[in-house]
Motif scaffolding. Sequence first.
Motif, mmCIF file in Angstrom:
data_model
loop_
_atom_site.group_PDB
_atom_site.id
_atom_site.type_symbol
_atom_site.label_atom_id
_atom_site.label_comp_id
_atom_site.label_asym_id
_atom_site.label_seq_id
_atom_site.Cartn_x
_atom_site.Cartn_y
_atom_site.Cartn_z
ATOM 1 N N ARG A 112 1.701 -80.710 -88.666
ATOM 2 C CA ARG A 112 2.937 -80.023 -87.932
ATOM 3 C C ARG A 112 3.225 -80.875 -86.812
ATOM 4 O O ARG A 112 2.553 -81.270 -85.822
ATOM 5 N N ARG A 113 4.574 -81.208 -86.820
ATOM 6 C CA ARG A 113 5.055 -82.056 -85.722
ATOM 7 C C ARG A 113 5.270 -81.367 -84.420
ATOM 8 O O ARG A 113 5.757 -80.105 -84.624
ATOM 9 N N PRO A 114 4.715 -82.058 -83.552
ATOM 10 C CA PRO A 114 4.901 -81.218 -82.080
ATOM 11 C C PRO A 114 6.263 -81.084 -81.743
ATOM 12 O O PRO A 114 7.195 -82.024 -81.919
ATOM 13 N N ALA A 115 6.394 -79.996 -80.848
ATOM 14 C CA ALA A 115 7.988 -79.647 -80.488
ATOM 15 C C ALA A 115 8.423 -81.048 -79.608
ATOM 16 O O ALA A 115 7.570 -81.365 -78.856
ATOM 17 N N PRO A 116 9.688 -81.033 -79.527
ATOM 18 C CA PRO A 116 10.277 -82.059 -78.566
ATOM 19 C C PRO A 116 9.943 -81.626 -77.127
ATOM 20 O O PRO A 116 10.190 -80.515 -76.881
ATOM 21 N N ALA A 117 9.778 -82.598 -76.411
ATOM 22 C CA ALA A 117 9.623 -82.686 -75.136
ATOM 23 C C ALA A 117 10.938 -82.233 -74.500
ATOM 24 O O ALA A 117 12.080 -82.462 -74.894
ATOM 25 N N PRO A 118 11.061 -81.426 -73.473
ATOM 26 C CA PRO A 118 12.233 -80.819 -72.710
ATOM 27 C C PRO A 118 12.915 -82.143 -72.374
ATOM 28 O O PRO A 118 12.410 -83.278 -72.061
ATOM 29 N N GLY A 119 14.353 -82.092 -72.711
ATOM 30 C CA GLY A 119 15.193 -83.198 -72.404
ATOM 31 C C GLY A 119 15.192 -84.376 -73.520
ATOM 32 O O GLY A 119 15.906 -85.318 -73.546
ATOM 33 N N ALA A 120 14.461 -84.189 -74.615
ATOM 34 C CA ALA A 120 14.655 -84.902 -75.763
ATOM 35 C C ALA A 120 16.008 -85.017 -76.126
ATOM 36 O O ALA A 120 16.743 -84.323 -76.146
ATOM 37 N N ASP A 121 16.279 -86.314 -76.947
ATOM 38 C CA ASP A 121 17.532 -86.691 -77.324
ATOM 39 C C ASP A 121 18.048 -85.741 -78.587
ATOM 40 O O ASP A 121 16.978 -84.914 -79.193
ATOM 41 N N VAL A 122 19.274 -85.908 -78.706
ATOM 42 C CA VAL A 122 19.847 -84.956 -79.926
ATOM 43 C C VAL A 122 19.092 -85.241 -81.095
ATOM 44 O O VAL A 122 18.882 -84.173 -81.928
ATOM 45 N N ARG A 123 19.076 -86.637 -81.481
ATOM 46 C CA ARG A 123 18.508 -86.831 -82.874
ATOM 47 C C ARG A 123 17.160 -86.424 -83.075
ATOM 48 O O ARG A 123 16.898 -85.999 -84.132
ATOM 49 N N THR A 124 16.123 -86.503 -81.855
ATOM 50 C CA THR A 124 14.991 -85.852 -82.121
ATOM 51 C C THR A 124 14.880 -84.524 -82.177
ATOM 52 O O THR A 124 14.048 -84.186 -83.061
ATOM 53 N N PHE A 126 17.148 -82.654 -83.706
ATOM 54 C CA PHE A 126 17.461 -82.327 -85.069
ATOM 55 C C PHE A 126 16.663 -82.689 -86.004
ATOM 56 O O PHE A 126 16.292 -81.761 -86.890
ATOM 57 N N MET A 127 15.769 -83.937 -85.951
ATOM 58 C CA MET A 127 14.770 -84.097 -86.791
ATOM 59 C C MET A 127 13.441 -83.039 -86.999
ATOM 60 O O MET A 127 13.073 -82.954 -87.755
ATOM 61 N N TYR A 128 13.305 -82.473 -85.712
ATOM 62 C CA TYR A 128 12.359 -81.500 -85.345
ATOM 63 C C TYR A 128 12.768 -80.283 -86.301
ATOM 64 O O TYR A 128 11.969 -79.629 -87.026
ATOM 65 N N ARG A 129 13.943 -79.971 -86.071
ATOM 66 C CA ARG A 129 14.766 -79.032 -87.172
ATOM 67 C C ARG A 129 14.608 -79.198 -88.514
ATOM 68 O O ARG A 129 14.160 -78.418 -89.470
ATOM 69 N N VAL A 130 14.631 -80.430 -89.087
ATOM 70 C CA VAL A 130 14.713 -80.706 -90.376
ATOM 71 C C VAL A 130 13.179 -80.655 -90.754
ATOM 72 O O VAL A 130 12.768 -80.057 -91.904
ATOM 73 N N ALA A 131 12.321 -80.856 -89.729
ATOM 74 C CA ALA A 131 10.684 -80.956 -90.271
ATOM 75 C C ALA A 131 10.292 -79.647 -90.427
ATOM 76 O O ALA A 131 9.548 -79.249 -91.267
ATOM 77 N N THR A 132 10.824 -78.725 -89.433
ATOM 78 C CA THR A 132 10.348 -77.153 -89.541
ATOM 79 C C THR A 132 11.060 -76.358 -90.320
ATOM 80 O O THR A 132 10.428 -75.740 -91.117
ATOM 81 N N GLU A 133 12.385 -76.166 -89.897
ATOM 82 C CA GLU A 133 13.156 -75.328 -90.479
ATOM 83 C C GLU A 133 13.473 -75.407 -92.091
ATOM 84 O O GLU A 133 13.517 -74.933 -92.673
#
Length: 225
Positions: A112-124, A126-133
Amino acid sequence: MDFAAPLDGIEVCAAGDLLSRYAGSGPCTPVRWQQVLDGLAADRQGVIPRQAPAADTTERVTFLLDHDPLGPLLGAVARLLHEGDEAAARDTAHAARSFHAVTTAPPLRHHRRPAPAPGADVRTRFMYRVATEGQHYLPLTAGELRDELGAMVPRQAVVPRPVPEERAAWVVVWETLSAPGVVMTGAWAAVAYPDATGIEWLMQSLKSGVAAMEPGPPDLEWRRP
């Protein structure tokens, strides 16, 4: 396990042979090609590309829709590339996830990929959304993808490609290089390159996808404690 089995029922054939089989003799017309598509569907088979061929010698790839794990993925992505609708996109993502499960080393299936850190860039983000949702394969509209990423819209890890200009068209985006991604790219190539190049690309992609099903090193495979 017989790793040749996933390729059973996948064949390269001339469009003219399909026309003769399902529509009888005569030139290729939209009506007669639709007879081919209807006949294949009745036989629980699919075809890539689905578009009417330019000549009888044009090659097409046929496959068994019910033959896991490749049949459902090929059938769905063929519809997505031809129609671009929501149902085809969601079916493609679902089939890609199923194929992903049998081509990923067991320990990585549960990563499970860790959630992006606060202030992460848009692409990071979005890719978290791809991996989770999306569980690595996210169906969404072209408009939503452009709204999310702007100029960073992916050029490769997406089908159809390039991303359609029509905002209501549906696409499937994935995260990283994967066996389902390779197969979907091969299907795209078969549609994008109407000569033999696209068909060869697809067939090689299928072989690569099947190779990913072979067990990896023992220390990476799941073992009961």
